[in-house]
Write an enzyme that holds these catalytic residues in place. Structure first.
Site, short mmCIF file in Angstrom:
data_model
loop_
_atom_site.label_atom_id
_atom_site.label_comp_id
_atom_site.label_asym_id
_atom_site.label_seq_id
_atom_site.Cartn_x
_atom_site.Cartn_y
_atom_site.Cartn_z
N ARG A 57 3.01 5.00 -23.68
CA ARG A 57 2.68 4.41 -22.38
C ARG A 57 3.78 3.47 -21.90
O ARG A 57 3.93 3.24 -20.72
CB ARG A 57 1.35 3.65 -22.51
N TYR A 110 0.80 3.85 5.60
CA TYR A 110 -0.01 4.96 5.08
C TYR A 110 -1.48 4.52 5.02
O TYR A 110 -1.78 3.43 4.52
CB TYR A 110 0.55 5.28 3.69
N ASP A 182 7.47 0.69 1.79
CA ASP A 182 7.23 2.09 1.42
C ASP A 182 8.36 2.92 2.05
O ASP A 182 8.40 3.09 3.26
CB ASP A 182 5.84 2.51 1.93
N LYS A 207 6.60 13.47 -2.72
CA LYS A 207 7.08 14.12 -1.50
C LYS A 207 8.48 14.71 -1.74
O LYS A 207 8.62 15.63 -2.51
CB LYS A 207 7.06 13.10 -0.36
#
Ligand SMILES: *Cc1c(COP(=O)(O)O)cnc(C)c1O
Length: 390
Positions: A57, A110, A182, A207
């Site tokens: 992790r 967003y 962002d 994306k």
């Protein structure tokens, strides 16, 4: 549209950063490490946390390869990886706020970013105010004594507003307020938030970075002033990414520059055609000379990608349904930045934005532009057939 993409040292970094072939048997690409347990040679090493890798992790050479490349491209102190773009947004916000704080949030953000602030952060005593993305230096008037973070997204992935990032970031910095942006539309290639005074740059690597619609992935790159907070919150929340997805992220970077050039080339061909159509009242694309964001885009960005919006002339819902029913190439679906063209309605009017027709968002893919134009021409035929005759 004569401002072609500027090539830069970033193109070279896309190819070279984070790879370390010498550490991986000479393989060009870093291998996929799938690991939870990582073994230690003895008790002393285990207890002293004296080796680079301690638990899956907390990172592996595969996650490091992608994170290191993103840090190099964004020019930050470090990068953490997250299982989605939204997780990157929420983790960055959590890292930079505490109960009793206030956030200024751009109206162009967003949707789920806003929903997170509204639906979850408020429960933990963090308040927020939405601001007009075009506010520029007037952001100063909205700053309260408890304001700790200004959250930007430029251009907005639905509204395409370009923000005066340097103006907002310099006011924030002078007041001791952190800024996060962002940066998904521009990718780390075409806009450098940290170089423009922003503290934290966020990507939905889902994306363009991964680029094939097969992976959910987020990144946060932080500067020295915010890196400890971002790393600490990321670790405490238990955020981690599988080796396979981290691999796809770093692999996507290698071809990002030519892919984006092709995305933009097709977007510009579609836009040139769409701008002549009587059914289209407006194009939303910062690299379009008639776009209100063009001047800021030219000043601050080194290229443009292939996601843009358009506004249709007012028409009944039945005409919009007819427009969307029957595309042979454009897919109807969320997300963007993959090789396949997508089209969706974009119900994201800002309060002060002009226009009363439906908005549509297009992600230009790699099909032949002429074929995409033919697909759109048929959609306009259906749209017109379902409209009352003038
Ligand atoms: C898609 C998107 C996100 C969220 O990314 P996911 O990987 O889908 O969670 C965040 N910001 C922007 C601008 C996006 O387009």
């Amino acid at each position: 549209m004569n401002d072609k993409t500027k090539h830069s040292a970033s193109d070279t970094k896309l190819v070279t950063s984070g790879r370390h072939a010498d550490q991986h048997a000479g393989a060009v690409n870093p291998p996929v490490f799938r690991a939870s347990t990582i073994l230690h040679p003895d008790l002393e090493t285990l207890e002293s946390k004296g080796q680079r890798y301690t638990y899956g992790r907390r990172g592996t050479p595969t996650t490091d390869a992608f994170a290191e490349a993103m840090t190099a491209l964004e020019g930050g102190a470090g990068t953490v990886l997250l299982p989605s773009g939204l997780a990157a947004v929420t983790t960055a916000i959590l890292a930079l706020t505490a109960s009793g704080d206030h956030i200024l949030l751009t109206e162009s953000c967003y949707g789920p970013t806003r929903a997170f602030c509204h639906g979850l952060l408020r429960r933990f005593g963090v308040d927020f105010t939405i601001f007009d993305p075009l506010i520029g230096a007037d952001i100063e008037k909205l700053i309260r004594p408890d304001t700790k973070l200004i959250f930007l997204e430029s251009p907005g992935s639905l509204t395409f507003d370009v923000q005066d990032v340097p103006a907002i970031a310099s006011i924030a910095r002078a007041r001791g307020i952190k800024t996060a942006l962002d940066n998904t539309w521009a990718t780390p290639l075409y806009f450098k938030p940290l170089a423009h005074g922003v503290d934290v740059s966020i990507h939905a690597a889902t994306k363009y970075i991964s680029g094939h619609s097969d992976c959910l992935l987020g990144t946060i790159t932080a500067n020295a002033a915010t890196w400890d907070a971002v790393l600490d919150t990321h670790g405490r929340l238990g955020m981690s990414v599988s080796g396979d997805d981290a691999y796809l992220g770093q692999r996507g970077l290698r071809s990002l520059s030519p892919r984006l050039q092709r995305h933009r080339e097709t977007a510009e061909k579609l836009i040139a055609w769409l701008a002549q159509r009587p059914e289209v009242s407006r194009i939303l694309y910062p690299a379009h000379p008639r776009d209100p964001g063009y001047a800021l885009w030219q000043r601050d960005f080194t290229g443009a990608t292939g996601l843009f919006g358009l506004e249709l002339v007012p028409a009944p819902k039945a005409a919009l349904s007819a427009f969307f029913r029957g595309f042979s190439l454009f897919g109807i679906g969320w997300s963007w930045g993959g090789y396949e063209s997508l089209i969706v309605p974009a119900h994201a009017h800002r309060e002060n934005q002009p226009g009363n027709g439906e908005r549509v968002r297009i992600s230009a893919g790699f099909e032949a532009p002429e074929d995409l134009i033919a697909d759109l021409a048929r959609a306009f035929d259906r749209f017109n057939a379902a409209r009352p005759k003038a």
